[in-house]
Design a protein around this motif. Structure first.
Motif, short mmCIF file in Angstrom:
data_model
loop_
_atom_site.label_atom_id
_atom_site.label_comp_id
_atom_site.label_asym_id
_atom_site.label_seq_id
_atom_site.Cartn_x
_atom_site.Cartn_y
_atom_site.Cartn_z
N ASN A 1 0.83 -1.21 0.00
CA ASN A 1 0.00 0.00 0.00
C ASN A 1 0.87 1.27 0.00
OD1 ASN A 1 -2.36 -1.49 0.02
ND2 ASN A 1 -2.61 -1.41 2.24
N THR A 2 1.93 1.25 0.81
CA THR A 2 2.79 2.43 0.91
C THR A 2 3.56 2.65 -0.38
OG1 THR A 2 3.02 2.06 3.29
CG2 THR A 2 4.59 3.54 2.26
N LEU A 3 4.08 1.57 -0.95
CA LEU A 3 4.79 1.69 -2.22
C LEU A 3 3.86 2.14 -3.33
CD1 LEU A 3 7.02 -1.52 -2.03
CD2 LEU A 3 7.85 0.85 -2.10
N GLY A 4 2.64 1.64 -3.32
CA GLY A 4 1.65 2.06 -4.31
C GLY A 4 1.36 3.55 -4.22
N ALA A 5 1.21 4.04 -2.98
CA ALA A 5 0.97 5.47 -2.78
C ALA A 5 2.17 6.29 -3.24
CB ALA A 5 0.66 5.74 -1.32
N TYR A 6 3.35 5.76 -3.02
CA TYR A 6 4.58 6.46 -3.42
C TYR A 6 4.66 6.59 -4.95
CZ TYR A 6 9.51 6.96 -4.65
OH TYR A 6 10.69 7.36 -5.23
N TYR A 7 4.41 5.50 -5.65
CA TYR A 7 4.52 5.53 -7.11
C TYR A 7 3.37 6.29 -7.77
CZ TYR A 7 8.44 2.34 -6.75
OH TYR A 7 9.67 1.79 -6.45
N ARG A 8 2.29 6.51 -7.04
CA ARG A 8 1.20 7.36 -7.54
C ARG A 8 1.42 8.83 -7.18
NH1 ARG A 8 -1.86 3.08 -5.45
NH2 ARG A 8 -2.48 4.36 -3.66
N GLY A 9 2.54 9.12 -6.53
CA GLY A 9 2.87 10.49 -6.18
C GLY A 9 2.14 11.01 -4.97
N LYS A 10 1.57 10.13 -4.16
CA LYS A 10 0.80 10.54 -2.99
C LYS A 10 1.57 10.36 -1.68
CE LYS A 10 -3.66 9.48 -5.14
NZ LYS A 10 -4.03 10.89 -5.28
N HIS A 11 2.81 9.90 -1.78
CA HIS A 11 3.60 9.63 -0.58
C HIS A 11 5.06 9.92 -0.87
CE1 HIS A 11 4.59 7.97 3.26
NE2 HIS A 11 3.47 7.32 3.41
N THR A 12 5.77 10.42 0.15
CA THR A 12 7.21 10.64 0.04
C THR A 12 7.95 9.57 0.84
OG1 THR A 12 6.89 13.03 -0.17
CG2 THR A 12 9.08 12.27 0.44
N LEU A 13 8.94 8.96 0.21
CA LEU A 13 9.72 7.92 0.89
C LEU A 13 11.20 8.17 0.69
CD1 LEU A 13 7.86 4.61 -0.15
CD2 LEU A 13 7.75 5.76 2.06
N SER A 14 11.98 7.97 1.75
CA SER A 14 13.42 8.03 1.61
C SER A 14 13.89 6.75 0.94
CB SER A 14 14.10 8.18 2.98
OG SER A 14 13.90 7.00 3.76
N LEU A 15 15.08 6.78 0.34
CA LEU A 15 15.60 5.60 -0.34
C LEU A 15 15.76 4.40 0.61
CD1 LEU A 15 16.73 4.24 -2.86
CD2 LEU A 15 18.97 5.23 -2.31
N PRO A 16 16.29 4.58 1.83
CA PRO A 16 16.42 3.43 2.73
C PRO A 16 15.08 2.79 3.08
CG PRO A 16 17.81 5.22 3.50
CD PRO A 16 16.95 5.78 2.41
N ILE A 17 14.04 3.61 3.27
CA ILE A 17 12.73 3.05 3.60
C ILE A 17 12.13 2.35 2.40
CG2 ILE A 17 10.37 3.61 4.31
CD1 ILE A 17 12.52 3.67 6.52
N LYS A 18 12.29 2.94 1.22
CA LYS A 18 11.80 2.30 0.01
C LYS A 18 12.46 0.94 -0.18
CE LYS A 18 12.77 4.33 -3.85
NZ LYS A 18 12.76 5.28 -5.00
N GLN A 19 13.75 0.88 0.06
CA GLN A 19 14.47 -0.39 -0.06
C GLN A 19 13.99 -1.41 0.96
OE1 GLN A 19 18.47 1.14 0.36
NE2 GLN A 19 18.82 1.15 -1.86
N GLU A 20 13.71 -0.94 2.17
CA GLU A 20 13.22 -1.84 3.22
C GLU A 20 11.84 -2.39 2.87
OE1 GLU A 20 13.47 -4.06 6.67
OE2 GLU A 20 15.02 -2.83 5.71
N LEU A 21 10.98 -1.56 2.29
CA LEU A 21 9.65 -2.01 1.89
C LEU A 21 9.73 -3.05 0.77
CD1 LEU A 21 7.69 1.38 1.97
CD2 LEU A 21 7.71 -0.42 3.69
N TRP A 22 10.59 -2.79 -0.20
CA TRP A 22 10.75 -3.77 -1.28
C TRP A 22 11.34 -5.07 -0.74
CZ3 TRP A 22 8.20 -4.30 -5.36
CH2 TRP A 22 7.79 -3.23 -6.13
N LYS A 23 12.23 -4.97 0.21
CA LYS A 23 12.81 -6.15 0.83
C LYS A 23 11.72 -6.99 1.49
CE LYS A 23 16.18 -7.48 4.38
NZ LYS A 23 17.16 -6.94 5.39
N THR A 24 10.78 -6.33 2.17
CA THR A 24 9.67 -7.02 2.82
C THR A 24 8.79 -7.72 1.79
OG1 THR A 24 9.64 -5.40 4.62
CG2 THR A 24 7.65 -6.71 4.30
N VAL A 25 8.52 -7.03 0.67
CA VAL A 25 7.69 -7.61 -0.39
C VAL A 25 8.39 -8.83 -1.01
CG1 VAL A 25 6.71 -7.21 -2.68
CG2 VAL A 25 6.52 -5.46 -0.90
#
Length: 297
Positions: free
Chosen positions: A263-287
């Motif tokens: 959900n968070t990554l989806g919001a980020y790629y739709r331009g509705k959320h700001t994510l730092s690179l480390p957090i984005k990497q952590e979310l992808w790691k979880t997925v």
């Protein structure tokens, strides 16, 4: 000394400078300024943080405000920084002030008034941040809980449901509080729970003491399922104080890391959320971990 305003900081020299500048003026204008000291815990910062601390140390002392600080040789983690603030403060009470929060005028006097009137072990204040800003109060009226039990579980629920660091003032306990052994990011909640459970005297105040910067969302550096770490801290604190029977009453949900990451990554790629690179990497790691474990089979 009645109150220490303790600031945990790490690599935020410019933001800390603003916090200390505002804090100095707030204390100077306080009616009860002689009851206040300042403590800064520098968690191994590698920028100009220590230079800022030394410069403002001189300003505070020249203004008649006791000021002390400590410097860790390396980053010990958020929880260790909070614990250092608690153990290093030399006053009866500790107010944790996040280095990226802004003090509301009159907050110091309001805190000291609550301390003198109620002498609580924990005070929880409103924090002017959406969704619970001044237009929608989180704490609507002053409420004092002498002892914590199943019938007034809201005394703890209000704190753990909106665990803002700057919202908490904690009395230094005469008992040795147990300190978390893992860096889960919620040592302030653990301290508040233990004080409330062992001593009682939890005060909820409708007073607003601080607010974040307008761009605070850009500084969020934790995953959305961090609430699961909070749950671990709550279970640990309750078990350590033989109060596990309260856990079910708190009705704390566990967050699915996989779903929240998507959900968070989806919001980020739709331009509705700001994510730092480390957090984005952590979310992808979880997925990837979930998919790799056979979720799609």
């Amino acid at each position: 000394m009645k109150l220490t305003i303790a600031i945990p900081t790490y690599n935020r020299a410019k933001r800390l400078e603003k916090a200390l500048f505002d804090l100095c003026h707030e204390i100077i204008s306080a009616t009860n300024k002689l009851d206040v000291s300042v403590f800064v815990s520098n968690n191994g910062s590698m920028d100009d943080t220590e230079a800022v601390i030394m410069r403002y140390r001189k300003l505070f002392i020249e203004s008649g405000i006791p000021f002390t600080s400590i410097f860790a040789e390396s980053n010990q983690g958020f929880d260790a920084n909070i614990i250092a603030c608690y153990t290093g403060s030399n006053s009866e009470y500790v107010w944790f002030l996040s280095d990226d929060d802004n003090i509301i005028a009159g907050a110091v006097d309001a805190i000291l008034d609550d301390i003198k009137k109620h002498h609580p072990s924990v005070i929880y204040y409103n924090h002017d941040q959406k969704p619970y800003d001044k237009a929608q109060l989180y704490i609507k009226e002053s409420e004092y809980f002498d002892q914590i039990a199943d019938k007034n579980i809201i005394a703890l629920q209000k704190i753990i449901n909106w665990p803002k660091l700057t919202a908490l003032v904690i009395r230094k306990s005469e008992n040795d509080l147990l300190m978390p052994t893992q860096d889960l990011g919620f040592a302030h909640v653990s301290l508040a729970l233990q004080c409330g459970l062992t001593v009682g005297g939890v005060l909820h105040s409708p007073t607003f003491t601080a607010y974040p910067d307008d761009d605070y969302k850009e500084h969020i550096d934790f995953v959305p399922y961090i609430g699961n770490n909070l749950n671990k801290v709550i279970r640990w604190a309750l078990q350590a104080n033989n109060k596990m029977f309260l856990y079910d009453l708190l009705a704390i949900p566990d967050i699915d890391p996989f779903i929240s990451s998507l959900n968070t990554l989806g919001a980020y790629y739709r331009g509705k959320h700001t994510l730092s690179l480390p957090i984005k990497q952590e979310l992808w790691k979880t997925v990837h971990h979930k998919i790799g474990s056979g979720w799609l089979k």
